[in-house]
Design a protein around this motif. Structure first.
Motif, PDB file in Angstrom:
ATOM      1  N   MET A 138       0.852  -1.162   0.000  1.00 45.01           N
ATOM      2  CA  MET A 138       0.000   0.000   0.000  1.00 45.01           C
ATOM      3  C   MET A 138       0.900   1.228   0.000  1.00 45.01           C
ATOM      4  SD  MET A 138      -2.722   1.295   2.878  1.00 45.01           S
ATOM      5  CE  MET A 138      -3.636  -0.213   2.836  1.00 45.01           C
ATOM      6  N   ILE A 139       0.555   2.203  -0.810  1.00 46.11           N
ATOM      7  CA  ILE A 139       1.335   3.442  -0.878  1.00 46.11           C
ATOM      8  C   ILE A 139       0.551   4.533  -0.168  1.00 46.11           C
ATOM      9  CG2 ILE A 139       2.303   5.192  -2.393  1.00 46.11           C
ATOM     10  CD1 ILE A 139       2.761   3.001  -4.441  1.00 46.11           C
ATOM     11  N   ARG A 140       1.213   5.207   0.731  1.00 44.67           N
ATOM     12  CA  ARG A 140       0.590   6.299   1.466  1.00 44.67           C
ATOM     13  C   ARG A 140       1.321   7.589   1.157  1.00 44.67           C
ATOM     14  NH1 ARG A 140      -1.924   4.201   6.979  1.00 44.67           N
ATOM     15  NH2 ARG A 140      -2.396   2.103   6.294  1.00 44.67           N
ATOM     16  N   THR A 141       0.616   8.677   1.309  1.00 46.80           N
ATOM     17  CA  THR A 141       1.222   9.987   1.083  1.00 46.80           C
ATOM     18  C   THR A 141       0.951  10.880   2.287  1.00 46.80           C
ATOM     19  OG1 THR A 141      -0.754  10.898   0.032  1.00 46.80           O
ATOM     20  CG2 THR A 141       0.851   9.823  -1.408  1.00 46.80           C
ATOM     21  N   TYR A 142       1.839  11.797   2.501  1.00 46.12           N
ATOM     22  CA  TYR A 142       1.602  12.818   3.510  1.00 46.12           C
ATOM     23  C   TYR A 142       2.387  14.051   3.126  1.00 46.12           C
ATOM     24  CZ  TYR A 142       6.140  11.642   5.610  1.00 46.12           C
ATOM     25  OH  TYR A 142       7.455  11.418   5.821  1.00 46.12           O
ATOM     26  N   VAL A 143       2.034  15.169   3.731  1.00 46.26           N
ATOM     27  CA  VAL A 143       2.699  16.439   3.455  1.00 46.26           C
ATOM     28  C   VAL A 143       3.805  16.613   4.477  1.00 46.26           C
ATOM     29  CG1 VAL A 143       2.425  18.928   3.256  1.00 46.26           C
ATOM     30  CG2 VAL A 143       0.589  17.407   2.508  1.00 46.26           C
ATOM     31  N   ALA A 144       5.024  16.772   3.989  1.00 49.76           N
ATOM     32  CA  ALA A 144       6.178  16.926   4.865  1.00 49.76           C
ATOM     33  C   ALA A 144       6.269  18.357   5.376  1.00 49.76           C
ATOM     34  CB  ALA A 144       7.445  16.553   4.114  1.00 49.76           C
ATOM     35  N   GLU A 145       7.197  18.569   6.314  1.00 55.46           N
ATOM     36  CA  GLU A 145       7.364  19.901   6.890  1.00 55.46           C
ATOM     37  C   GLU A 145       7.746  20.933   5.834  1.00 55.46           C
ATOM     38  OE1 GLU A 145      10.053  19.910  10.160  1.00 55.46           O
ATOM     39  OE2 GLU A 145       8.962  18.363  11.261  1.00 55.46           O
ATOM     40  N   HIS A 146       8.497  20.517   4.825  1.00 52.14           N
ATOM     41  CA  HIS A 146       8.920  21.458   3.789  1.00 52.14           C
ATOM     42  C   HIS A 146       7.811  21.762   2.801  1.00 52.14           C
ATOM     43  CE1 HIS A 146       9.300  18.083   0.989  1.00 52.14           C
ATOM     44  NE2 HIS A 146      10.007  17.453   1.925  1.00 52.14           N
ATOM     45  N   GLY A 147       6.648  21.114   2.964  1.00 56.61           N
ATOM     46  CA  GLY A 147       5.492  21.435   2.134  1.00 56.61           C
ATOM     47  C   GLY A 147       5.307  20.486   0.962  1.00 56.61           C
ATOM     48  N   GLY A 148       6.266  19.639   0.698  1.00 58.48           N
ATOM     49  CA  GLY A 148       6.145  18.707  -0.420  1.00 58.48           C
ATOM     50  C   GLY A 148       5.397  17.447  -0.027  1.00 58.48           C
ATOM     51  N   THR A 149       4.979  16.720  -1.034  1.00 65.80           N
ATOM     52  CA  THR A 149       4.284  15.465  -0.800  1.00 65.80           C
ATOM     53  C   THR A 149       5.305  14.329  -0.745  1.00 65.80           C
ATOM     54  OG1 THR A 149       2.367  16.275  -2.003  1.00 65.80           O
ATOM     55  CG2 THR A 149       2.514  13.912  -1.678  1.00 65.80           C
ATOM     56  N   VAL A 150       5.155  13.483   0.256  1.00 65.82           N
ATOM     57  CA  VAL A 150       6.067  12.361   0.433  1.00 65.82           C
ATOM     58  C   VAL A 150       5.284  11.070   0.227  1.00 65.82           C
ATOM     59  CG1 VAL A 150       7.614  11.182   2.030  1.00 65.82           C
ATOM     60  CG2 VAL A 150       7.462  13.673   2.047  1.00 65.82           C
ATOM     61  N   LEU A 151       5.842  10.175  -0.586  1.00 66.59           N
ATOM     62  CA  LEU A 151       5.228   8.878  -0.825  1.00 66.59           C
ATOM     63  C   LEU A 151       6.051   7.813  -0.115  1.00 66.59           C
ATOM     64  CD1 LEU A 151       4.695   9.172  -4.683  1.00 66.59           C
ATOM     65  CD2 LEU A 151       2.998   9.536  -2.916  1.00 66.59           C
ATOM     66  N   PHE A 152       5.390   6.892   0.550  1.00 66.26           N
ATOM     67  CA  PHE A 152       6.094   5.755   1.140  1.00 66.26           C
ATOM     68  C   PHE A 152       5.158   4.557   1.128  1.00 66.26           C
ATOM     69  CE2 PHE A 152       3.900   7.627   4.681  1.00 66.26           C
ATOM     70  CZ  PHE A 152       3.544   6.575   5.494  1.00 66.26           C
ATOM     71  N   SER A 153       5.741   3.392   1.064  1.00 70.53           N
ATOM     72  CA  SER A 153       4.919   2.182   1.011  1.00 70.53           C
ATOM     73  C   SER A 153       4.936   1.492   2.365  1.00 70.53           C
ATOM     74  CB  SER A 153       5.425   1.239  -0.073  1.00 70.53           C
ATOM     75  OG  SER A 153       6.730   0.815   0.225  1.00 70.53           O
ATOM     76  N   THR A 154       3.809   0.923   2.709  1.00 73.54           N
ATOM     77  CA  THR A 154       3.691   0.156   3.938  1.00 73.54           C
ATOM     78  C   THR A 154       3.556  -1.317   3.570  1.00 73.54           C
ATOM     79  OG1 THR A 154       1.291   0.408   3.942  1.00 73.54           O
ATOM     80  CG2 THR A 154       2.564   2.058   5.154  1.00 73.54           C
ATOM     81  N   ARG A 178      -0.802  -6.869   3.812  1.00 77.63           N
ATOM     82  CA  ARG A 178      -1.249  -7.844   4.816  1.00 77.63           C
ATOM     83  C   ARG A 178      -0.451  -9.134   4.699  1.00 77.63           C
ATOM     84  NH1 ARG A 178      -7.835  -7.566   4.790  1.00 77.63           N
ATOM     85  NH2 ARG A 178      -8.006  -5.560   5.835  1.00 77.63           N
ATOM     86  N   ARG A 179      -0.197  -9.529   3.461  1.00 77.79           N
ATOM     87  CA  ARG A 179       0.575 -10.762   3.246  1.00 77.79           C
ATOM     88  C   ARG A 179       1.983 -10.634   3.802  1.00 77.79           C
ATOM     89  NH1 ARG A 179       2.727 -13.346  -2.222  1.00 77.79           N
ATOM     90  NH2 ARG A 179       3.078 -15.438  -1.456  1.00 77.79           N
ATOM     91  N   GLN A 180       2.626  -9.497   3.561  1.00 75.03           N
ATOM     92  CA  GLN A 180       3.973  -9.270   4.084  1.00 75.03           C
ATOM     93  C   GLN A 180       3.975  -9.270   5.610  1.00 75.03           C
ATOM     94  OE1 GLN A 180       4.695  -5.602   1.979  1.00 75.03           O
ATOM     95  NE2 GLN A 180       6.156  -6.581   0.596  1.00 75.03           N
ATOM     96  N   LYS A 181       2.975  -8.650   6.214  1.00 74.59           N
ATOM     97  CA  LYS A 181       2.865  -8.633   7.672  1.00 74.59           C
ATOM     98  C   LYS A 181       2.676 -10.046   8.216  1.00 74.59           C
ATOM     99  CE  LYS A 181       0.887  -4.008   8.131  1.00 74.59           C
ATOM    100  NZ  LYS A 181      -0.314  -3.249   8.524  1.00 74.59           N
ATOM    101  N   LYS A 182       1.834 -10.842   7.539  1.00 76.76           N
ATOM    102  CA  LYS A 182       1.576 -12.204   7.982  1.00 76.76           C
ATOM    103  C   LYS A 182       2.846 -13.044   7.902  1.00 76.76           C
ATOM    104  CE  LYS A 182      -2.370 -13.833   6.690  1.00 76.76           C
ATOM    105  NZ  LYS A 182      -3.459 -14.451   5.911  1.00 76.76           N
ATOM    106  N   VAL A 183       3.588 -12.901   6.802  1.00 78.69           N
ATOM    107  CA  VAL A 183       4.836 -13.652   6.643  1.00 78.69           C
ATOM    108  C   VAL A 183       5.839 -13.231   7.707  1.00 78.69           C
ATOM    109  CG1 VAL A 183       6.834 -13.958   5.135  1.00 78.69           C
ATOM    110  CG2 VAL A 183       4.538 -14.106   4.183  1.00 78.69           C
ATOM    111  N   ARG A 184       5.960 -11.935   7.956  1.00 75.63           N
ATOM    112  CA  ARG A 184       6.895 -11.441   8.973  1.00 75.63           C
ATOM    113  C   ARG A 184       6.536 -11.969  10.354  1.00 75.63           C
ATOM    114  NH1 ARG A 184       6.892  -5.363   9.076  1.00 75.63           N
ATOM    115  NH2 ARG A 184       7.732  -5.657   6.989  1.00 75.63           N
TER     116      ARG A 184
END
Length: 62
Positions: A1-17, A20-26
């Motif tokens: 899943m890819i999530r976005t948020y607004v960083a302190e500098h005002g830009g949009t940051v994308l990161f993946s979480t 469910r399958r990866q969490k289950k395997v871990r």
């Protein structure tokens, strides 16, 4: 899943979480690691106890 948020500098940051399958395997891998660690520590304790019993039997004389 890819999530976005607004960083302190005002830009949009994308990161993946993890999915469910990866969490289950871990989670399963961590459970196996914990089981292996407990088994290893139990084996070490048992080995020390067996060694102590062997020496006690050598010293005992009726």
């Amino acid at each position: 899943m890819i999530r976005t948020y607004v960083a302190e500098h005002g830009g949009t940051v994308l990161f993946s979480t993890p999915s469910r399958r990866q969490k289950k395997v871990r989670t399963r891998i961590m459970a196996l690691v914990v089981i292996a660690a407990i088994a290893a520590s139990t084996g070490m304790v048992q080995a020390f106890q067996d060694r102590e019993r062997a020496h006690a039997a050598e010293d005992w004389t009726p």
